[in-house]
Motif scaffolding. Sequence first.
Motif, PDB file in Angstrom:
ATOM      1  N   LYS A  74      -4.601   0.681  -9.102  1.00  0.00           N
ATOM      2  CA  LYS A  74      -5.640   1.345  -8.314  1.00  0.00           C
ATOM      3  C   LYS A  74      -5.013   2.498  -7.547  1.00  0.00           C
ATOM      4  CE  LYS A  74      -8.756  -2.592  -7.475  1.00  0.00           C
ATOM      5  NZ  LYS A  74      -9.879  -2.053  -8.236  1.00  0.00           N
ATOM      6  N   GLY A  75      -5.780   3.568  -7.377  1.00  0.00           N
ATOM      7  CA  GLY A  75      -5.324   4.674  -6.554  1.00  0.00           C
ATOM      8  C   GLY A  75      -5.480   4.380  -5.083  1.00  0.00           C
ATOM      9  N   LEU A  76      -5.136   5.342  -4.247  1.00  0.00           N
ATOM     10  CA  LEU A  76      -5.163   5.124  -2.801  1.00  0.00           C
ATOM     11  C   LEU A  76      -6.573   4.876  -2.278  1.00  0.00           C
ATOM     12  CD1 LEU A  76      -2.555   7.782  -1.614  1.00  0.00           C
ATOM     13  CD2 LEU A  76      -2.263   5.321  -1.772  1.00  0.00           C
ATOM     14  N   ALA A  77      -7.533   5.650  -2.732  1.00  0.00           N
ATOM     15  CA  ALA A  77      -8.898   5.496  -2.219  1.00  0.00           C
ATOM     16  C   ALA A  77      -9.453   4.111  -2.553  1.00  0.00           C
ATOM     17  CB  ALA A  77      -9.795   6.595  -2.791  1.00  0.00           C
ATOM     18  N   PHE A 128       0.860  -1.190   0.000  1.00  0.00           N
ATOM     19  CA  PHE A 128       0.000   0.000   0.000  1.00  0.00           C
ATOM     20  C   PHE A 128       0.890   1.231   0.000  1.00  0.00           C
ATOM     21  CE2 PHE A 128      -2.566   3.342   1.872  1.00  0.00           C
ATOM     22  CZ  PHE A 128      -3.770   3.202   1.196  1.00  0.00           C
ATOM     23  N   SER A 129       1.038   1.827  -1.164  1.00  0.00           N
ATOM     24  CA  SER A 129       1.927   2.970  -1.286  1.00  0.00           C
ATOM     25  C   SER A 129       1.200   4.248  -0.918  1.00  0.00           C
ATOM     26  CB  SER A 129       2.454   3.082  -2.721  1.00  0.00           C
ATOM     27  OG  SER A 129       3.229   4.267  -2.853  1.00  0.00           O
ATOM     28  N   ILE A 130       1.843   5.094  -0.125  1.00  0.00           N
ATOM     29  CA  ILE A 130       1.247   6.389   0.173  1.00  0.00           C
ATOM     30  C   ILE A 130       1.602   7.412  -0.905  1.00  0.00           C
ATOM     31  CG2 ILE A 130       1.068   5.939   2.638  1.00  0.00           C
ATOM     32  CD1 ILE A 130       3.549   7.627   3.074  1.00  0.00           C
ATOM     33  N   SER A 131       2.233   6.949  -1.967  1.00  0.00           N
ATOM     34  CA  SER A 131       2.415   7.734  -3.191  1.00  0.00           C
ATOM     35  C   SER A 131       1.333   7.299  -4.177  1.00  0.00           C
ATOM     36  CB  SER A 131       3.807   7.488  -3.797  1.00  0.00           C
ATOM     37  OG  SER A 131       3.814   7.767  -5.176  1.00  0.00           O
ATOM     38  N   GLU A 132       0.458   8.211  -4.538  1.00  0.00           N
ATOM     39  CA  GLU A 132      -0.620   7.897  -5.480  1.00  0.00           C
ATOM     40  C   GLU A 132      -0.058   7.367  -6.795  1.00  0.00           C
ATOM     41  OE1 GLU A 132      -4.719   7.809  -6.699  1.00  0.00           O
ATOM     42  OE2 GLU A 132      -3.946   8.428  -4.752  1.00  0.00           O
ATOM     43  N   THR A 133       1.013   7.987  -7.270  1.00  0.00           N
ATOM     44  CA  THR A 133       1.606   7.581  -8.543  1.00  0.00           C
ATOM     45  C   THR A 133       2.068   6.139  -8.496  1.00  0.00           C
ATOM     46  OG1 THR A 133       2.318   9.846  -9.013  1.00  0.00           O
ATOM     47  CG2 THR A 133       3.426   8.086 -10.228  1.00  0.00           C
ATOM     48  N   ILE A 146       3.714  -0.297   4.000  1.00  0.00           N
ATOM     49  CA  ILE A 146       3.524   1.126   3.731  1.00  0.00           C
ATOM     50  C   ILE A 146       4.649   1.551   2.797  1.00  0.00           C
ATOM     51  CG2 ILE A 146       3.266   3.432   4.719  1.00  0.00           C
ATOM     52  CD1 ILE A 146       1.062   1.523   5.534  1.00  0.00           C
ATOM     53  N   SER A 147       4.386   1.422   1.515  1.00  0.00           N
ATOM     54  CA  SER A 147       5.403   1.691   0.502  1.00  0.00           C
ATOM     55  C   SER A 147       5.599   3.199   0.320  1.00  0.00           C
ATOM     56  CB  SER A 147       4.969   1.045  -0.813  1.00  0.00           C
ATOM     57  OG  SER A 147       5.887   1.317  -1.833  1.00  0.00           O
ATOM     58  N   MET A 148       6.822   3.583  -0.064  1.00  0.00           N
ATOM     59  CA  MET A 148       7.210   4.996  -0.186  1.00  0.00           C
ATOM     60  C   MET A 148       7.048   5.715   1.158  1.00  0.00           C
ATOM     61  SD  MET A 148       8.122   5.139  -3.363  1.00  0.00           S
ATOM     62  CE  MET A 148       7.926   3.962  -4.724  1.00  0.00           C
ATOM     63  N   PRO A 187      10.081   9.261  -5.563  1.00  0.00           N
ATOM     64  CA  PRO A 187      10.743   9.999  -6.649  1.00  0.00           C
ATOM     65  C   PRO A 187       9.769  10.651  -7.624  1.00  0.00           C
ATOM     66  CG  PRO A 187      10.710   7.673  -7.191  1.00  0.00           C
ATOM     67  CD  PRO A 187      10.034   7.807  -5.852  1.00  0.00           C
ATOM     68  N   TYR A 188       8.471  10.622  -7.296  1.00  0.00           N
ATOM     69  CA  TYR A 188       7.448  11.074  -8.241  1.00  0.00           C
ATOM     70  C   TYR A 188       6.896  12.458  -7.905  1.00  0.00           C
ATOM     71  CZ  TYR A 188       7.667   6.034  -8.822  1.00  0.00           C
ATOM     72  OH  TYR A 188       8.117   4.751  -8.988  1.00  0.00           O
ATOM     73  N   HIS A 189       7.477  13.093  -6.873  1.00  0.00           N
ATOM     74  CA  HIS A 189       7.044  14.422  -6.433  1.00  0.00           C
ATOM     75  C   HIS A 189       5.628  14.418  -5.862  1.00  0.00           C
ATOM     76  CE1 HIS A 189      10.695  15.771  -8.359  1.00  0.00           C
ATOM     77  NE2 HIS A 189      10.275  15.274  -9.511  1.00  0.00           N
ATOM     78  N   ASP A 190       5.158  13.246  -5.424  1.00  0.00           N
ATOM     79  CA  ASP A 190       3.894  13.181  -4.703  1.00  0.00           C
ATOM     80  C   ASP A 190       4.105  13.687  -3.270  1.00  0.00           C
ATOM     81  OD1 ASP A 190       2.568  12.103  -6.857  1.00  0.00           O
ATOM     82  OD2 ASP A 190       2.753  10.027  -6.187  1.00  0.00           O
ATOM     83  N   PRO A 191       3.057  14.156  -2.624  1.00  0.00           N
ATOM     84  CA  PRO A 191       3.205  14.635  -1.246  1.00  0.00           C
ATOM     85  C   PRO A 191       3.737  13.538  -0.328  1.00  0.00           C
ATOM     86  CG  PRO A 191       1.071  15.276  -2.136  1.00  0.00           C
ATOM     87  CD  PRO A 191       1.679  14.320  -3.124  1.00  0.00           C
ATOM     88  N   TRP A 192       4.581  13.927   0.611  1.00  0.00           N
ATOM     89  CA  TRP A 192       5.060  13.005   1.652  1.00  0.00           C
ATOM     90  C   TRP A 192       5.294  13.800   2.924  1.00  0.00           C
ATOM     91  CZ3 TRP A 192       9.006  13.012   5.076  1.00  0.00           C
ATOM     92  CH2 TRP A 192       9.106  11.869   5.887  1.00  0.00           C
ATOM     93  N   SER A 193       4.969  13.192   4.051  1.00  0.00           N
ATOM     94  CA  SER A 193       5.270  13.770   5.355  1.00  0.00           C
ATOM     95  C   SER A 193       5.076  12.690   6.406  1.00  0.00           C
ATOM     96  CB  SER A 193       4.355  14.961   5.667  1.00  0.00           C
ATOM     97  OG  SER A 193       3.008  14.529   5.790  1.00  0.00           O
ATOM     98  N   THR A 194       5.645  12.912   7.566  1.00  0.00           N
ATOM     99  CA  THR A 194       5.406  11.998   8.683  1.00  0.00           C
ATOM    100  C   THR A 194       3.917  11.942   9.011  1.00  0.00           C
ATOM    101  OG1 THR A 194       7.589  12.482   9.605  1.00  0.00           O
ATOM    102  CG2 THR A 194       5.972  11.508  11.101  1.00  0.00           C
ATOM    103  N   GLU A 195       3.252  13.090   8.896  1.00  0.00           N
ATOM    104  CA  GLU A 195       1.823  13.146   9.166  1.00  0.00           C
ATOM    105  C   GLU A 195       1.043  12.277   8.183  1.00  0.00           C
ATOM    106  OE1 GLU A 195       3.906  16.210  11.099  1.00  0.00           O
ATOM    107  OE2 GLU A 195       3.806  15.820   8.941  1.00  0.00           O
TER     108      GLU A 195
END
Length: 279
Positions: free
Chosen positions: A114-117, A101-106, A141-143, A148-156
Amino acid sequence: MKDQVILVDCPRDAIQGMPALIPTGKKVEHINTLIRSGLFDIIDFGSFVSPKAVPQLADTKAVLQGIVKNDRVKLLAIVANLRGAEEAIKEEKVDIIGYPFSISETFQLRNTNKGLADSYQQLKEMKALADAHKKTLAVYISMAFGNPYHDPWSTELVDQWLDKLLAIGISDFSLADTTSEANVPQITALFDHVNSRYPALSIGAHFHAKRDDSLAKVEAAYTAGCRKFEGALLGYGGCPFAKDDLVGNIPSEILLNFFERGRPLDVVRLEESFRNLIM
């Protein structure tokens, strides 16, 4: 404390992107060698995915038939969708179903179509299915350390998805660094954070790294409280749906040496078994 660590070897991850198909019998022989060694707690042996997407794993059911299982070692199979989970839960030898389950949509779209939703909704169905058949559903929890895709990332963002997955009953997680984005300070900070925020969980580490960087990353996660580590012999592996230049897994022999499992000769024999597999 090193005796309490769970070690996972991932022959599935090591071979999935190899262009030349490996005979089923050689896969069976190597996985049985891993099991007999008693050095690993879990073997990530195969994947119930489309043979068109990952031809190297098209024989997962046949491999499973040849595996001689024991009570000491659990078998983990990766799935990418509900159909794969439905196949995996039918197999008595499979203990754990793993879902990336990647938290990067890309990357989630690239990896599972499939996207995250949609993936989250699918996980709800997988969890119900796993529970009904007394299987563990483990989520990677991938990524988890960036992408490397410039998708949002944060600890939150990591917290947000862990909270949502906990809410549907999932409690087996690994933080995965599929494209080797993480450095030692990031690993220390994130594992310190999740172990403080989720003290009841044992959140694992699935790193991809260059060999020279591997030990430092393992040490950082261990010092920050991680007690489950995944690797692949000789550092092979990488997701075929990630960047073009794949970075291999943490070498399992580094894990075995760091956690003082087995004699040097035992490790050499496993390395020889893996070389025989891929030759």
